[in-house]
Write a protein that holds these residues in place. Structure first.
Motif, PDB file in Angstrom:
ATOM      1  N   TRP A 279      -9.125 -13.116   0.396  1.00 33.85           N
ATOM      2  CA  TRP A 279      -8.425 -13.547   1.591  1.00 33.85           C
ATOM      3  C   TRP A 279      -7.693 -12.375   2.228  1.00 33.85           C
ATOM      4  O   TRP A 279      -6.946 -11.650   1.562  1.00 33.85           O
ATOM      5  CB  TRP A 279      -7.420 -14.641   1.245  1.00 33.85           C
ATOM      6  CG  TRP A 279      -8.051 -15.882   0.711  1.00 33.85           C
ATOM      7  CD1 TRP A 279      -8.424 -16.991   1.417  1.00 33.85           C
ATOM      8  CD2 TRP A 279      -8.366 -16.164  -0.663  1.00 33.85           C
ATOM      9  NE1 TRP A 279      -8.963 -17.933   0.570  1.00 33.85           N
ATOM     10  CE2 TRP A 279      -8.938 -17.458  -0.716  1.00 33.85           C
ATOM     11  CE3 TRP A 279      -8.226 -15.458  -1.857  1.00 33.85           C
ATOM     12  CZ2 TRP A 279      -9.363 -18.054  -1.893  1.00 33.85           C
ATOM     13  CZ3 TRP A 279      -8.652 -16.030  -3.035  1.00 33.85           C
ATOM     14  CH2 TRP A 279      -9.215 -17.327  -3.044  1.00 33.85           C
ATOM     15  N   ALA A 280      -7.878 -12.199   3.529  1.00 32.33           N
ATOM     16  CA  ALA A 280      -7.201 -11.109   4.231  1.00 32.33           C
ATOM     17  C   ALA A 280      -5.724 -11.440   4.394  1.00 32.33           C
ATOM     18  O   ALA A 280      -5.363 -12.557   4.778  1.00 32.33           O
ATOM     19  CB  ALA A 280      -7.840 -10.888   5.596  1.00 32.33           C
ATOM     20  N   ARG A 281      -4.889 -10.474   4.096  1.00 31.27           N
ATOM     21  CA  ARG A 281      -3.439 -10.672   4.219  1.00 31.27           C
ATOM     22  C   ARG A 281      -3.041 -10.638   5.686  1.00 31.27           C
ATOM     23  O   ARG A 281      -3.331  -9.664   6.392  1.00 31.27           O
ATOM     24  CB  ARG A 281      -2.710  -9.574   3.447  1.00 31.27           C
ATOM     25  CG  ARG A 281      -1.195  -9.713   3.383  1.00 31.27           C
ATOM     26  CD  ARG A 281      -0.635  -8.564   2.548  1.00 31.27           C
ATOM     27  NE  ARG A 281       0.802  -8.691   2.333  1.00 31.27           N
ATOM     28  CZ  ARG A 281       1.732  -8.279   3.190  1.00 31.27           C
ATOM     29  NH1 ARG A 281       1.361  -7.691   4.316  1.00 31.27           N
ATOM     30  NH2 ARG A 281       3.015  -8.420   2.912  1.00 31.27           N
ATOM     31  N   PRO A 282      -2.388 -11.675   6.200  1.00 28.88           N
ATOM     32  CA  PRO A 282      -1.960 -11.686   7.605  1.00 28.88           C
ATOM     33  C   PRO A 282      -1.034 -10.521   7.927  1.00 28.88           C
ATOM     34  O   PRO A 282      -0.131 -10.197   7.152  1.00 28.88           O
ATOM     35  CB  PRO A 282      -1.230 -13.032   7.753  1.00 28.88           C
ATOM     36  CG  PRO A 282      -1.835 -13.888   6.684  1.00 28.88           C
ATOM     37  CD  PRO A 282      -2.093 -12.960   5.526  1.00 28.88           C
ATOM     38  N   ASP A 283      -1.253  -9.910   9.076  1.00 23.59           N
ATOM     39  CA  ASP A 283      -0.452  -8.751   9.465  1.00 23.59           C
ATOM     40  C   ASP A 283       1.009  -9.101   9.694  1.00 23.59           C
ATOM     41  O   ASP A 283       1.874  -8.226   9.625  1.00 23.59           O
ATOM     42  CB  ASP A 283      -1.034  -8.133  10.747  1.00 23.59           C
ATOM     43  CG  ASP A 283      -2.405  -7.514  10.527  1.00 23.59           C
ATOM     44  OD1 ASP A 283      -2.714  -7.144   9.375  1.00 23.59           O
ATOM     45  OD2 ASP A 283      -3.167  -7.406  11.514  1.00 23.59           O
ATOM     46  N   SER A 284       1.286 -10.366   9.977  1.00 28.60           N
ATOM     47  CA  SER A 284       2.666 -10.739  10.290  1.00 28.60           C
ATOM     48  C   SER A 284       3.579 -10.753   9.067  1.00 28.60           C
ATOM     49  O   SER A 284       4.802 -10.740   9.190  1.00 28.60           O
ATOM     50  CB  SER A 284       2.701 -12.124  10.956  1.00 28.60           C
ATOM     51  OG  SER A 284       2.184 -13.117  10.080  1.00 28.60           O
ATOM     52  N   LEU A 285       2.992 -10.793   7.867  1.00 26.42           N
ATOM     53  CA  LEU A 285       3.801 -10.788   6.653  1.00 26.42           C
ATOM     54  C   LEU A 285       4.401  -9.411   6.423  1.00 26.42           C
ATOM     55  O   LEU A 285       3.793  -8.389   6.732  1.00 26.42           O
ATOM     56  CB  LEU A 285       2.957 -11.188   5.440  1.00 26.42           C
ATOM     57  CG  LEU A 285       2.476 -12.635   5.383  1.00 26.42           C
ATOM     58  CD1 LEU A 285       1.537 -12.829   4.208  1.00 26.42           C
ATOM     59  CD2 LEU A 285       3.653 -13.596   5.283  1.00 26.42           C
ATOM     60  N   THR A 286       5.587  -9.382   5.860  1.00 22.90           N
ATOM     61  CA  THR A 286       6.214  -8.128   5.471  1.00 22.90           C
ATOM     62  C   THR A 286       6.205  -8.023   3.949  1.00 22.90           C
ATOM     63  O   THR A 286       5.838  -8.974   3.251  1.00 22.90           O
ATOM     64  CB  THR A 286       7.664  -8.058   5.976  1.00 22.90           C
ATOM     65  OG1 THR A 286       8.427  -9.109   5.354  1.00 22.90           O
ATOM     66  CG2 THR A 286       7.720  -8.238   7.478  1.00 22.90           C
ATOM     67  N   PHE A 287       6.593  -6.887   3.432  1.00 21.54           N
ATOM     68  CA  PHE A 287       6.738  -6.766   1.988  1.00 21.54           C
ATOM     69  C   PHE A 287       7.950  -5.913   1.667  1.00 21.54           C
ATOM     70  O   PHE A 287       8.333  -5.020   2.427  1.00 21.54           O
ATOM     71  CB  PHE A 287       5.475  -6.190   1.334  1.00 21.54           C
ATOM     72  CG  PHE A 287       5.137  -4.778   1.744  1.00 21.54           C
ATOM     73  CD1 PHE A 287       5.664  -3.695   1.056  1.00 21.54           C
ATOM     74  CD2 PHE A 287       4.283  -4.540   2.810  1.00 21.54           C
ATOM     75  CE1 PHE A 287       5.359  -2.394   1.419  1.00 21.54           C
ATOM     76  CE2 PHE A 287       3.963  -3.237   3.186  1.00 21.54           C
ATOM     77  CZ  PHE A 287       4.497  -2.170   2.498  1.00 21.54           C
ATOM     78  N   VAL A 288       8.568  -6.236   0.523  1.00 17.49           N
ATOM     79  CA  VAL A 288       9.794  -5.560   0.097  1.00 17.49           C
ATOM     80  C   VAL A 288       9.730  -5.363  -1.410  1.00 17.49           C
ATOM     81  O   VAL A 288       9.251  -6.236  -2.138  1.00 17.49           O
ATOM     82  CB  VAL A 288      11.050  -6.400   0.447  1.00 17.49           C
ATOM     83  CG1 VAL A 288      12.318  -5.745  -0.096  1.00 17.49           C
ATOM     84  CG2 VAL A 288      11.163  -6.603   1.950  1.00 17.49           C
ATOM     85  N   GLU A 289      10.197  -4.221  -1.878  1.00 14.83           N
ATOM     86  CA  GLU A 289      10.335  -4.006  -3.317  1.00 14.83           C
ATOM     87  C   GLU A 289      11.603  -4.722  -3.781  1.00 14.83           C
ATOM     88  O   GLU A 289      12.700  -4.427  -3.301  1.00 14.83           O
ATOM     89  CB  GLU A 289      10.427  -2.510  -3.637  1.00 14.83           C
ATOM     90  CG  GLU A 289       9.141  -1.748  -3.388  1.00 14.83           C
ATOM     91  CD  GLU A 289       9.244  -0.301  -3.813  1.00 14.83           C
ATOM     92  OE1 GLU A 289      10.379   0.185  -4.013  1.00 14.83           O
ATOM     93  OE2 GLU A 289       8.200   0.350  -3.961  1.00 14.83           O
ATOM     94  N   ILE A 290      11.441  -5.665  -4.700  1.00  8.17           N
ATOM     95  CA  ILE A 290      12.589  -6.436  -5.176  1.00  8.17           C
ATOM     96  C   ILE A 290      12.773  -6.257  -6.677  1.00  8.17           C
ATOM     97  O   ILE A 290      11.858  -5.821  -7.388  1.00  8.17           O
ATOM     98  CB  ILE A 290      12.426  -7.942  -4.871  1.00  8.17           C
ATOM     99  CG1 ILE A 290      11.269  -8.537  -5.685  1.00  8.17           C
ATOM    100  CG2 ILE A 290      12.230  -8.184  -3.391  1.00  8.17           C
ATOM    101  CD1 ILE A 290      11.237 -10.055  -5.717  1.00  8.17           C
ATOM    102  N   ASP A 291      13.962  -6.601  -7.116  1.00 10.99           N
ATOM    103  CA  ASP A 291      14.226  -6.747  -8.549  1.00 10.99           C
ATOM    104  C   ASP A 291      13.917  -8.207  -8.867  1.00 10.99           C
ATOM    105  O   ASP A 291      14.603  -9.110  -8.403  1.00 10.99           O
ATOM    106  CB  ASP A 291      15.690  -6.422  -8.859  1.00 10.99           C
ATOM    107  CG  ASP A 291      16.019  -6.519 -10.344  1.00 10.99           C
ATOM    108  OD1 ASP A 291      15.494  -7.436 -11.014  1.00 10.99           O
ATOM    109  OD2 ASP A 291      16.810  -5.688 -10.832  1.00 10.99           O
TER     110      ASP A 291
END
Length: 337
Positions: free
Chosen positions: A246-258
């Motif tokens: 499944w292609a990841r939607p461009d509108s999603l963001t990502f963050v490095e979390i604990d």
């Protein structure tokens, strides 16, 4: 059934980084009856964890606490949106699958995940041909958008974790086609399930006996139904081209979390707690992890947990008890695993 709880939570603005505590819970439904004290399948509690881990590891307590926070109407409405037509009573046990459902409807509901938000109603006839192979009739598929694509992709990603490292890891270790799914096990091991999907197929396996009785010692969906699903799907894809993931939607963001606190990862957080999490815009954590900061007592602080607002910032948990209904809820019938 648990994925509907998490889907409702995503719709309500909960990010997958939300921390809830896997710990004992007691719900007094009726003052004249004993309190309901559910357990996890393994009879253990693992403490604070993200919603992502709660789903891929199928922790009953996390699903119950989450369901109680967002409310029965939201979860029941989500199930109906996904095509579940059977009556679901507003008791906390529904969050872990105590309500009766029609197997075909449950499997059909997972098409909304496989299609990134579009549910398709199954049909019993693919086509009608004449003796020369000419197609005389073919039903028109009925499809309905039930979830936005970014939200659906997040659910797919967590359900892929079920296969990659969760209760159906036995599938992921041997199946190279992109896949997700959910295991299920009823009380006393009388029924086991695995509903799995790829980008172009949704299939389900149920095992049980006509007269309900324990299948075997330690009967679990991940041990019995998931391997059967794996065998079937492996054979299918020997004759079928494997689809891309499944292609990841461009509108999603990502963050490095604990992943133990739900906050943004810092250099002071233990390396093993680092997790790259995807977010719907506006639900990302805004603050860096204060728990592992040397300025607030190092790593001695406990993770913050609970009911985050749409901003994704963790808050203190409050488990609210629903208003007591007129009768004691049905006994817990499902312990999905």
């Amino acid at each position: 059934f648990k994925p509907f709880v998490y889907a409702a939570a995503l719709r309500a603005g909960y990010p997958l980084s939300t921390i809830l505590e896997d710990s004992p819970i007691s719900v007094q439904m009726d003052p004249n009856q004993p309190a309901w004290e559910p357990q996890n399948y393994d009879l253990k509690f693992k403490g604070p964890m993200t919603l992502r881990e709660g789903l891929y590891d199928s922790r009953n307590i996390i699903a119950i606490k989450l369901g109680m926070e967002i409310g029965a109407p939201a979860v029941i409405g989500e199930a109906a949106r996904f095509g579940i037509t059977t009556r679901i009573p507003p008791y906390p046990s529904i969050y872990i699958g105590s309500a009766d459902v029609i197997p075909l409807e449950m499997i059909s509901a997972y098409t909304a995940f496989a299609n990134l938000g579009t549910r398709t109603t199954p049909t019993g006839i693919d086509r009608v041909e004449d003796r020369d192979g000419n197609i005389l009739w073919r039903p028109t598929p009925h499809s309905e958008v039930v979830m936005d694509k970014p939200q659906a992709w997040l659910m797919v990603d967590v359900l892929r974790d079920v296969v990659r490292r969760g209760t159906a890891a036995s599938v992921g270790a041997k199946f190279s086609v992109p896949a997700g799914g959910k295991t299920g096990t009823t009380n006393d091991g009388t029924d086991v399930w695995f509903i799995g999907f790829t980008p172009d197929l949704v299939t389900g396996v149920w095992m049980g006996l006509d007269r309900p009785q324990k299948i075997e010692a330690d009967a679990q969906g991940g041990r019995l139904a998931a391997p059967a699903w794996l065998t079937m799907m492996t054979e299918i894809y020997e004759r079928r081209t494997a689809p891309p993931a499944w292609a990841r939607p461009d509108s999603l963001t990502f963050v490095e979390i604990d992943r133990t606190t739900g906050y943004k990862f810092t250099p002071f957080c233990p390396k093993e707690t680092l997790q790259v999490e995807s977010f719907l815009p506006g639900t990302e954590p805004k603050e860096f992890c204060p728990i592992h900061s040397p300025f607030v007592g190092g790593s001695q602080g406990g993770p913050l947990t609970g009911n985050p607002p749409a901003t994704g910032a963790p808050a203190t948990p409050v488990v609210t008890k629903p208003t007591a209904p007129a009768a004691q809820p049905n006994p817990l019938t499902n312990k999905p695993r």
